[in-house]
Design a protein around this motif. Structure first.
Motif, PDB file in Angstrom:
ATOM      1  N   MET A  34      20.870  64.509 -27.098  1.00 38.93           N
ATOM      2  CA  MET A  34      20.884  65.935 -27.395  1.00 38.93           C
ATOM      3  C   MET A  34      19.630  66.348 -28.163  1.00 38.93           C
ATOM      4  SD  MET A  34      23.675  67.093 -26.005  1.00 38.93           S
ATOM      5  CE  MET A  34      23.317  65.899 -24.705  1.00 38.93           C
ATOM      6  N   VAL A  35      19.174  65.485 -29.086  1.00 39.39           N
ATOM      7  CA  VAL A  35      17.962  65.785 -29.837  1.00 39.39           C
ATOM      8  C   VAL A  35      16.757  65.895 -28.904  1.00 39.39           C
ATOM      9  CG1 VAL A  35      16.334  64.890 -31.552  1.00 39.39           C
ATOM     10  CG2 VAL A  35      18.783  64.765 -31.983  1.00 39.39           C
ATOM     11  N   LEU A  36      16.583  64.915 -28.039  1.00 35.84           N
ATOM     12  CA  LEU A  36      15.423  64.901 -27.150  1.00 35.84           C
ATOM     13  C   LEU A  36      15.486  66.028 -26.124  1.00 35.84           C
ATOM     14  CD1 LEU A  36      15.135  61.057 -26.543  1.00 35.84           C
ATOM     15  CD2 LEU A  36      13.981  62.438 -28.261  1.00 35.84           C
ATOM     16  N   GLY A  40       3.140  62.163 -29.928  1.00 34.73           N
ATOM     17  CA  GLY A  40       3.086  60.748 -30.219  1.00 34.73           C
ATOM     18  C   GLY A  40       4.046  60.332 -31.314  1.00 34.73           C
ATOM     19  N   ARG A  41       3.570  59.453 -32.191  1.00 32.86           N
ATOM     20  CA  ARG A  41       4.425  58.898 -33.225  1.00 32.86           C
ATOM     21  C   ARG A  41       4.903  59.957 -34.212  1.00 32.86           C
ATOM     22  NH1 ARG A  41       1.273  53.240 -34.835  1.00 32.86           N
ATOM     23  NH2 ARG A  41       1.497  52.227 -32.762  1.00 32.86           N
ATOM     24  N   ALA A  42       4.050  60.940 -34.479  1.00 28.96           N
ATOM     25  CA  ALA A  42       4.454  61.989 -35.418  1.00 28.96           C
ATOM     26  C   ALA A  42       5.647  62.775 -34.871  1.00 28.96           C
ATOM     27  CB  ALA A  42       3.282  62.931 -35.692  1.00 28.96           C
ATOM     28  N   GLU A  43       5.613  63.075 -33.596  1.00 27.70           N
ATOM     29  CA  GLU A  43       6.727  63.804 -32.991  1.00 27.70           C
ATOM     30  C   GLU A  43       7.989  62.950 -32.984  1.00 27.70           C
ATOM     31  OE1 GLU A  43       7.633  66.417 -28.974  1.00 27.70           O
ATOM     32  OE2 GLU A  43       6.332  64.659 -28.826  1.00 27.70           O
ATOM     33  N   THR A  44       7.867  61.677 -32.634  1.00 23.18           N
ATOM     34  CA  THR A  44       9.037  60.794 -32.617  1.00 23.18           C
ATOM     35  C   THR A  44       9.632  60.652 -34.001  1.00 23.18           C
ATOM     36  OG1 THR A  44       8.019  59.560 -30.785  1.00 23.18           O
ATOM     37  CG2 THR A  44       9.863  58.527 -31.917  1.00 23.18           C
ATOM     38  N   ALA A  45       8.766  60.518 -35.029  1.00 26.09           N
ATOM     39  CA  ALA A  45       9.263  60.414 -36.398  1.00 26.09           C
ATOM     40  C   ALA A  45       9.980  61.688 -36.821  1.00 26.09           C
ATOM     41  CB  ALA A  45       8.100  60.110 -37.348  1.00 26.09           C
ATOM     42  N   TYR A  84      15.008  64.447 -37.985  1.00 27.03           N
ATOM     43  CA  TYR A  84      15.945  65.540 -37.688  1.00 27.03           C
ATOM     44  C   TYR A  84      17.281  64.994 -37.229  1.00 27.03           C
ATOM     45  CZ  TYR A  84      18.293  69.305 -35.273  1.00 27.03           C
ATOM     46  OH  TYR A  84      19.249  70.205 -34.854  1.00 27.03           O
ATOM     47  N   GLY A  85      17.262  63.988 -36.355  1.00 26.55           N
ATOM     48  CA  GLY A  85      18.510  63.409 -35.863  1.00 26.55           C
ATOM     49  C   GLY A  85      19.358  62.838 -36.985  1.00 26.55           C
ATOM     50  N   ALA A 117      24.150  58.622 -37.859  1.00 24.05           N
ATOM     51  CA  ALA A 117      22.755  58.928 -38.177  1.00 24.05           C
ATOM     52  C   ALA A 117      21.856  57.725 -37.907  1.00 24.05           C
ATOM     53  CB  ALA A 117      22.640  59.370 -39.636  1.00 24.05           C
ATOM     54  N   ALA A 118      22.300  56.526 -38.290  1.00 23.94           N
ATOM     55  CA  ALA A 118      21.479  55.325 -38.096  1.00 23.94           C
ATOM     56  C   ALA A 118      21.267  55.046 -36.611  1.00 23.94           C
ATOM     57  CB  ALA A 118      22.148  54.128 -38.779  1.00 23.94           C
ATOM     58  N   LEU A 119      22.311  55.167 -35.809  1.00 23.35           N
ATOM     59  CA  LEU A 119      22.165  54.914 -34.377  1.00 23.35           C
ATOM     60  C   LEU A 119      21.243  55.950 -33.735  1.00 23.35           C
ATOM     61  CD1 LEU A 119      22.985  53.261 -31.904  1.00 23.35           C
ATOM     62  CD2 LEU A 119      24.916  54.826 -31.593  1.00 23.35           C
ATOM     63  N   THR A 120      21.355  57.200 -34.157  1.00 17.84           N
ATOM     64  CA  THR A 120      20.477  58.241 -33.616  1.00 17.84           C
ATOM     65  C   THR A 120      19.023  57.946 -33.923  1.00 17.84           C
ATOM     66  OG1 THR A 120      22.237  59.895 -33.883  1.00 17.84           O
ATOM     67  CG2 THR A 120      19.999  60.716 -33.615  1.00 17.84           C
ATOM     68  N   VAL A 121      18.736  57.498 -35.146  1.00 17.33           N
ATOM     69  CA  VAL A 121      17.361  57.159 -35.529  1.00 17.33           C
ATOM     70  C   VAL A 121      16.850  55.981 -34.708  1.00 17.33           C
ATOM     71  CG1 VAL A 121      15.927  56.258 -37.400  1.00 17.33           C
ATOM     72  CG2 VAL A 121      17.549  58.099 -37.849  1.00 17.33           C
ATOM     73  N   VAL A 122      17.650  54.932 -34.586  1.00 18.29           N
ATOM     74  CA  VAL A 122      17.220  53.731 -33.864  1.00 18.29           C
ATOM     75  C   VAL A 122      16.935  54.053 -32.394  1.00 18.29           C
ATOM     76  CG1 VAL A 122      17.976  51.471 -33.033  1.00 18.29           C
ATOM     77  CG2 VAL A 122      18.375  52.120 -35.415  1.00 18.29           C
ATOM     78  N   LEU A 123      17.835  54.778 -31.740  1.00 22.05           N
ATOM     79  CA  LEU A 123      17.640  55.097 -30.331  1.00 22.05           C
ATOM     80  C   LEU A 123      16.463  56.049 -30.124  1.00 22.05           C
ATOM     81  CD1 LEU A 123      21.334  55.506 -29.093  1.00 22.05           C
ATOM     82  CD2 LEU A 123      19.781  53.594 -28.700  1.00 22.05           C
ATOM     83  N   THR A 124      16.282  56.990 -31.044  1.00 21.29           N
ATOM     84  CA  THR A 124      15.158  57.919 -30.922  1.00 21.29           C
ATOM     85  C   THR A 124      13.833  57.196 -31.049  1.00 21.29           C
ATOM     86  OG1 THR A 124      16.498  59.727 -31.827  1.00 21.29           O
ATOM     87  CG2 THR A 124      14.120  60.016 -31.865  1.00 21.29           C
ATOM     88  N   LEU A 125      13.727  56.287 -32.002  1.00 24.49           N
ATOM     89  CA  LEU A 125      12.485  55.537 -32.178  1.00 24.49           C
ATOM     90  C   LEU A 125      12.252  54.546 -31.035  1.00 24.49           C
ATOM     91  CD1 LEU A 125      12.618  54.791 -36.018  1.00 24.49           C
ATOM     92  CD2 LEU A 125      11.250  56.536 -34.841  1.00 24.49           C
ATOM     93  N   ALA A 126      13.335  53.982 -30.495  1.00 23.39           N
ATOM     94  CA  ALA A 126      13.200  52.936 -29.485  1.00 23.39           C
ATOM     95  C   ALA A 126      12.862  53.503 -28.110  1.00 23.39           C
ATOM     96  CB  ALA A 126      14.479  52.106 -29.415  1.00 23.39           C
ATOM     97  N   VAL A 127      13.602  54.490 -27.665  1.00 26.15           N
ATOM     98  CA  VAL A 127      13.414  55.006 -26.306  1.00 26.15           C
ATOM     99  C   VAL A 127      12.975  56.463 -26.284  1.00 26.15           C
ATOM    100  CG1 VAL A 127      15.115  53.382 -25.403  1.00 26.15           C
ATOM    101  CG2 VAL A 127      15.850  55.671 -26.071  1.00 26.15           C
ATOM    102  N   GLY A 128      12.796  57.072 -27.464  1.00 23.89           N
ATOM    103  CA  GLY A 128      12.419  58.478 -27.520  1.00 23.89           C
ATOM    104  C   GLY A 128      11.135  58.809 -26.790  1.00 23.89           C
ATOM    105  N   PRO A 129      10.017  58.081 -27.034  1.00 23.75           N
ATOM    106  CA  PRO A 129       8.763  58.434 -26.342  1.00 23.75           C
ATOM    107  C   PRO A 129       8.876  58.379 -24.824  1.00 23.75           C
ATOM    108  CG  PRO A 129       8.328  56.981 -28.204  1.00 23.75           C
ATOM    109  CD  PRO A 129       9.818  57.034 -28.053  1.00 23.75           C
ATOM    110  N   VAL A 130       9.544  57.356 -24.304  1.00 23.98           N
ATOM    111  CA  VAL A 130       9.694  57.226 -22.854  1.00 23.98           C
ATOM    112  C   VAL A 130      10.539  58.367 -22.284  1.00 23.98           C
ATOM    113  CG1 VAL A 130      10.584  55.782 -20.995  1.00 23.98           C
ATOM    114  CG2 VAL A 130       9.436  54.734 -22.954  1.00 23.98           C
TER     115      VAL A 130
END
Length: 304
Positions: free
Chosen positions: A119-121, A178-183, A188-189, A246-259
Motif C-alpha cells: 500500500m505504501v509503494l 534512490g536510497r533517499a526515497e526508499t528510506a 513513513y511505513g 511496522a518492522a515488517l513494513t520497513v524490512v519489506l520496503t527496504l528489501a524489495v521497495g526499489p524493484v
C-alpha cells in the motif's frame, strides 16, 4: 566517452510523477468531508464533552459504523467519476487483489501484515486519490476473503485509505530518488503502521471491555483521564502487534521497495493514464477530449 542525451519529453516523463487519478475540486472536498467525519468517528471519546459521552456512549460507535461506509462509498465514487478510467480500474483490481491475498499470510502472527508495504509503494507511485480508493477497496476485499466482515470493517477501510493516501502525499519523486526515497517510504511505513493500530484502538476501546478498570473507557470522564487510560490500553493490548507490523513494513520496503517502485512506475508509464485520447471522425476531424465531431453534412446525408 560522450553520454547519451535523452529528449526533453522523455526526461520529463521520468521525472514528473504519473498519477492514475488527478484530484479535482469535488474530489478534494469529498475527501476532506469524509476525513472530518472519520476523525469524529474515531476520536469522539476524546473530543466529545461529558454530556455527550454519558448520553451516547453506547450509540456513537454504531452510528458512525453505519455512516462511514456510505461516506467512503461517496468519496470513492467521486474520485472515480473524476477520472478513474478503464486502465486505472484494471490497475486498481490487480493491486487490490494482491493486497487482499497478502494480508492473510501473516494474520494471527504478531501482527505481521505484508500488505502494508504494498500500500505504501502503490500510494507513492499512483498518487493520493488512487491511494485512497486502493486502500478502501483492498481492505474491503480482504475482509471478504478472510471472513472479517463486521462493524469494524468500515473503520478499517477508512484507516487503510488514509494510510495509502498519505504515501501519495509525500514529497514527489522529482525531489527524492534512490536510497533517499526508499528510506523515506520505510520511515513513513513504520510511523503510519503504528498510527493505524492506534487509530483502530480508538474504535475497539469504546466497545470492547478493557483488561481492567484502569485502562477502560469511562463515558463522561475528563478528556485527560480518558487519554491516560487509552495510552495504557494501547501499551497493554496492541503495542506488540503494531511494532511487528511496522518492522515488517520497513524490512519489506527496504528489501524489495526499489524493484517494485521501478515496476510500478514502468507500468504507469506504459498505461499512459494522463494521455489525451483523440478520436477521428469519418471526415477526419479530430478532437482531443474523448469526443469526436463529424464534418458538416451535405445534401446526400439528409434523411430519406
Amino acid at each position: 566517452m560522450t553520454g547519451i542525451t535523452l529528449p526533453e519529453s522523455e526526461k520529463a516523463e521520468r521525472v514528473r510523477p504519473v498519477r492514475a487519478v488527478r484530484l479535482g475540486p469535488r474530489s478534494v472536498v469529498a475527501l476532506v468531508l469524509v476525513s472530518a467525519v472519520g476523525v469524529a468517528a474515531f476520536g469522539w471519546p476524546l473530543l466529545a464533552g461529558p454530556s455527550f459521552g454519558t448520553a451516547h456512549a453506547a450509540d456513537a460507535p454504531w452510528l458512525f459504523g453505519a455512516l462511514l461506509p456510505l461516506l467512503v462509498a461517496v468519496a470513492v465514487a467521486t474520485i472515480a467519476d473524476a477520472g478513474l478510467d478503464a486502465k486505472a480500474v484494471a490497475m486498481l483490481g490487480v493491486l487490490a487483489a494482491v493486497g487482499a491475498a497478502l494480508r492473510p499470510l501473516g494474520a494471527g502472527t504478531a501482527g505481521l501484515e505484508p500488505m502494508f508495504f504494498l500500500m505504501v509503494l502503490s500510494g507513492r507511485v499512483l498518487g493520493p486519490g488512487f491511494g485512497f480508493v486502493l486502500g478502501a477497496v483492498t481492505m474491503f476485499a480482504s475482509a471478504l476473503l478472510t471472513g472479517g466482515v463486521g462493524p469494524w470493517m468500515p473503520f478499517q477501510m477508512l484507516s487503510m485509505a488514509w494510510f495509502t493516501m498519505g504515501a501519495g502525499l509525500l514529497p514527489g519523486p522529482e525531489r527524492l530518488r534512490g536510497r533517499a526515497e526508499t528510506a523515506l517510504l520505510a520511515a513513513y511505513g513504520a510511523v503510519a503502521s503504528l498510527l493505524y493500530g492506534t487509530v483502530m484502538n480508538l474504535y475497539g476501546w469504546t466497545i470492547v471491555p478493557g483488561l481492567g478498570s484502569g485502562i477502560s473507557f469511562v463515558a463522561g470522564d475528563p478528556v485527560h483521564e480518558n487519554l491516560v487510560r487509552f495510552l495504557a490500553y494501547c501499551l497493554t493490548t496492541s503495542l506488540g502487534w503494531d511494532l511487528g507490523r511496522a518492522a515488517l513494513t520497513v524490512v519489506l520496503t527496504l528489501a524489495v521497495g526499489p524493484v517494485l517502485l521501478r515496476a510500478l512506475r514502468r507500468a504507469t508509464r506504459r498505461a499512459s493514464f494522463e494521455a489525451r485520447v483523440t478520436f477521428e471522425g469519418p471526415g477526419g476531424v479530430r478532437t482531443p477530449t474523448g469526443t469526436w465531431s463529424s464534418p458538416k453534412p451535405d445534401s446526400r446525408d439528409a434523411e430519406v
